[in-house]
Each structure stands twice: as C-alpha cells, then as structure tokens.
Scaffold this active site. Structure first.
Site, short mmCIF file in Angstrom:
data_model
loop_
_atom_site.label_atom_id
_atom_site.label_comp_id
_atom_site.label_asym_id
_atom_site.label_seq_id
_atom_site.Cartn_x
_atom_site.Cartn_y
_atom_site.Cartn_z
N ILE B 169 -1.44 -5.66 -0.86
CA ILE B 169 -2.04 -5.99 0.43
C ILE B 169 -3.54 -5.97 0.16
O ILE B 169 -4.14 -4.93 -0.04
CB ILE B 169 -1.67 -4.97 1.53
N PRO B 170 -4.15 -7.17 0.12
CA PRO B 170 -5.50 -7.28 -0.45
C PRO B 170 -6.60 -6.81 0.49
O PRO B 170 -7.40 -7.62 0.97
CB PRO B 170 -5.61 -8.78 -0.75
N CYS B 171 -6.68 -5.50 0.73
CA CYS B 171 -7.71 -4.98 1.63
C CYS B 171 -9.10 -5.17 1.02
O CYS B 171 -10.10 -5.10 1.72
CB CYS B 171 -7.45 -3.52 1.97
N HIS B 172 -9.14 -5.43 -0.30
CA HIS B 172 -10.46 -5.67 -0.93
C HIS B 172 -11.06 -6.99 -0.44
O HIS B 172 -12.23 -7.24 -0.65
CB HIS B 172 -10.31 -5.69 -2.46
N ARG B 173 -10.24 -7.82 0.21
CA ARG B 173 -10.76 -9.11 0.70
C ARG B 173 -11.35 -9.00 2.10
O ARG B 173 -11.65 -10.01 2.73
CB ARG B 173 -9.65 -10.17 0.69
#
Lengths: 189, 271
Positions: B169-173
């Site tokens: 889950i790309p929370c870095h985006r």
C-alpha cells in the site's frame, strides 16, 4: 474417521481444507514415512501431498469430492509424491536406529512408556526386514488400519495380490518372532 | 514367551504394529496451510529498495516491513492478527505474483490485503492510496477529498503513519499538501525519498516546484491541469506547459482538472 470431511470439502473447499489437513496429518505423515528415507524427507512428502490434494480438490467438481474415499485417495497421492521424489534414489526404509519412538498418551508410568517404546522399536525393525512390497502392504493394513478397498485405491493393485502380500508379510513376521523367542529360550536355558 | 497363534496373540501383534505409527511433526499442518494462504505465514520478497518481510493470512497480506528483526516482526504481526505467524520459504504462489507485480508498479486490483483490525476510516484511506499509480504522488488533502472527508487531512496523515502494509500500500506516494515530501512511517523522510526515486520521481524537483509555489501543471493544447507527477503532466512539452499556484487559478484560466489524477478543484479547494 472423517465421514463429514468430503461433504464439507465439496460444499466449501477453502473453508473445510484446514480441518481436513489437521484431521489427516498423522495419517499422511505416517504414510509418507513408509515410503521415505528419513523424517525430514517424510515431512516434505507429507507437505507436498497435501498441496497436491488441494490442487486436485480445486479442480474437482463437488460431486467428485463428495465421493472421495479420503484415506485411500490420500494414500495414493502420498505414494505418488514419494515415488516421484525418490525416482532416482535407492529405495530406503527404516532401520533399528531411526525406528519410530511413538508417544502413547495412555501410558501411565515411565516404565510402561519405555516398554511400549521398546516394543514399537522392535516391531518397526521387524517390519523393516520385510521385502518392500510386503512391508508396505502390512503397514498400510495393520499400522495405519486402511481397509483392503482403500489399499486397492492407494496401491493401484488388485485386492487379491494385496491380500496375499499382507498374509505373506504377516507369516514372515511371525517366523521372525518365533525365531526371537527361540533365541530367548536358548539364552534362558 | 508366547507365539502369536491364537486370536488374542494376533491382536497383540496388530496392536504392537499400530504403535509403530508416528505422529506428524508439530507445525506440519500450519506449514501446508500457510503455503496455501489458509494460515498465517511470512516470507522475504524483493522490495523497491531493501528486501521486505511480507506476512499473510487467510484474508490476504497482513503486514510488510523491511527485513531486519524477524522476532520483532513476528510479534507485531501476532499482536495485530491475534494469530501465530510462521516463517516460510516463499509466499503462496498466486500471492507472490500479485505482490511482485504490485511492488513493480503494476496495480493489482485483486491483491487481497487484510486491514481487518483497522477502523473503517483507516481502511478507506489505505484502499484509496492503493490506487495511486506507480511513479506519481498525491497530497494528504487529495486523499481526504477522495474519501469524501475533505477536512480530515490530519487524520489521513495518522492513518498513513500507521499503515501496516507499506510498499504494497504505497503510502510513500502521499506527500504534504504544500508539496513537500514529508514524513514516512516506514523509515523516515529520507527513506521515503529513496523509494520515490526508484519510481522515477525526483523529490528535489517536486519540492523545488512546490517552493516556487507551483502546485499544478497544465497543457495549453488540451486545457487540462494535473498534479505535477501525473503521467499526463509529464508528457507536456516545455513549450506548452503552464504552471498554476492554485486550482482556482487553473479554473479561472479556463482549464479543467485531469480525470486521471483528479487534482483538487478550483473554488472549493483553492488553498
């Protein structure tokens, strides 16, 4: 036995499979032990067998799952998996050293446990002396309690030849017991 | 010593043989079920920067963390799921494929993630973030708007800080609404920049734009404006690129928001 298992598997395979695995793990592992060299090998074979069983169940229509003779079917899978793995290796079976040390929950005293264990070791060693075909037949019938119908499915051989393997195996076992008794009598004399 | 000639003796013999049967070793069933994704397991996979632990249960991926402290990871997973987790050689085949593709930027819509222990708000935030394409970033305000809670920007930040399944889950985006890269729960700001760089994003460039007050880019040929990292925005040639400080400015200039990256709209979110 797990009478409700095939029905449950047919209805909801994914939900029922965990119970199925836990219910049959001793049988599958025990059978795997019959066709493998050591415990680690048997564990791998048992795992692969369950994975293969699952892949089959995924493919089968519900009516086919419902009609499965679970134990014989599983035994055949274990046999195939073990054979495939050991195709190039020499057939191996238990020796006295790595004979099983079953734990009997009914044993009340350590001495009783010890005696039972000793007897199991002796029996495992005696079984190991049999020719493979007879050994497997006797083990499936008398160690794992498979019926002749289940054994026919597992071994893919006619029931009469399986029966004769069992009988011949038992005869040899008796002879070896008697020989051991005679030896004990001699020593005692 | 008796010889097994009578029925009784035969029974004894059979009983003795029965006792040679061995029980399955502990964990056999769990190993099988974990391999099939029917029980909890975890294994290592290649992540964008480091190797990752990926844990899964019957309902999908339960946790992700950088490889390092297996005991700590196991404890954390167990606390979250309430179930023991078993170290495995690899992920179940199907899940392995999905996770691999997801991490490589190929959005896997049917990749199962188990967010069961989180609040419905947190789940909404994380599922929305799963939809942010590889190589693009959005702001916390954007996530808040997407889930229909435009004022809950800070709560979105907290939900992302507690993301149990980073990378997948790309929370870095998700970056700060002022355009700066911001904090990162899975290793701090520098780690976040590093992960974004693997996706072809230059964090310095994004921040430089933000420092110049530029929030959106538009194309004067299409009349559409986007987030600067939107793949449509990246295709705008220098000659046709128009910059906007606010969505309102874009609107007033006659531009409409991109339907792919859905930038905040003028008038309502002109902040």
């Amino acid at each position: 036995m797990c009478i409700e298992c095939p029905a449950a598997l047919a209805t909801d395979p994914r939900a029922a499979f965990p119970t199925f695995v836990r219910h049959h793990q001793d049988l599958v592992y025990g059978l795997a032990r019959r066709w493998t060299r050591d415990a680690a090998d048997a564990e791998d074979v048992a795992q692969d067998s369950f994975l293969r069983a699952w892949r089959a169940i995924e493919r089968y229509p519900p009516e086919r799952i419902r009609e499965l003779h679970t134990r014989g079917w599983l035994a055949r899978i274990v046999r195939n998996v073990a054979h495939n793995r050991a195709r190039d290796a020499a057939p191996a079976h238990a020796t006295l050293e790595d004979a099983p040390e079953p734990v009997d929950p009914e044993a009340r005293t350590p001495v009783a446990t010890l005696m039972r264990r000793e007897s199991a070791r002796t029996w495992a060693a005696r079984l190991a002396q049999l020719p493979d075909r007879q050994r497997i037949a006797v083990e499936l019938r008398h160690v794992h309690g498979l019926s002749y119908a289940e054994m026919t499915e597992a071994l893919e051989r006619p029931v009469n030849t399986i029966k004769s393997d069992v009988h011949r195996g038992i005869r040899t076992l008796r002879a070896s017991m008697e020989a051991a008794d005679d030896l004990e009598l001699e020593v005692a004399r | 010593m008796n010889r097994p000639r009578t029925l009784e003796e035969a029974r004894t013999m059979v009983k003795a043989m029965r006792e040679t049967a061995e029980r399955a070793p502990d964990g056999l069933a769990d190993a099988v079920l974990a391999e099939l994704g029917m029980a909890d397991g975890y294994a290592e996979v290649d992540g964008p920067v480091d190797r990752l632990y990926v844990a899964w249960g019957p309902d999908g991926v339960t946790a992700v963390e950088r490889v390092g402290d297996p005991m700590g990871f196991e404890t954390e997973v167990q606390l979250r799921t309430g179930r023991p987790v078993r170290r495995m050689e690899r992920l179940p085949a199907r899940l392995a494929r999905q996770v691999d593709r997801q991490l490589a930027g190929d959005r896997q819509r049917d990749l199962p993630v188990d967010l069961g222990t989180l609040t419905s708000f947190e789940q909404q935030v994380l599922r929305t973030v799963m939809g942010i394409p590889w190589g693009e970033v959005r702001s916390y305000a954007w996530v808040a708007r997407e889930i229909g809670r435009p004022r809950a920007v800070r709560a979105v930040g907290s939900a992302l800080a507690g993301n149990p399944i980073p990378f997948v889950i790309p929370c870095h985006r998700v970056v700060r609404t002022d355009g700066h890269i911001g904090e990162y729960g899975a290793g701090g700001p520098e780690a976040k920049r590093e992960v974004l760089r693997t996706e072809g994003i230059d964090p310095d460039e994004l921040e430089a734009l933000a420092d110049r007050g530029i929030r959106y880019l538009g194309s004067d040929t299409t009349g559409i404006y986007c987030w600067p990292s939107c793949h449509h925005a990246r295709r705008i040639t220098d000659a046709h690129r128009v910059t906007f400080r606010t969505a309102e400015q874009a609107r007033v200039s006659g531009f409409r928001p991109c339907t792919a990256c859905r930038p905040l709209e003028g008038a309502v979110f002109a902040a």
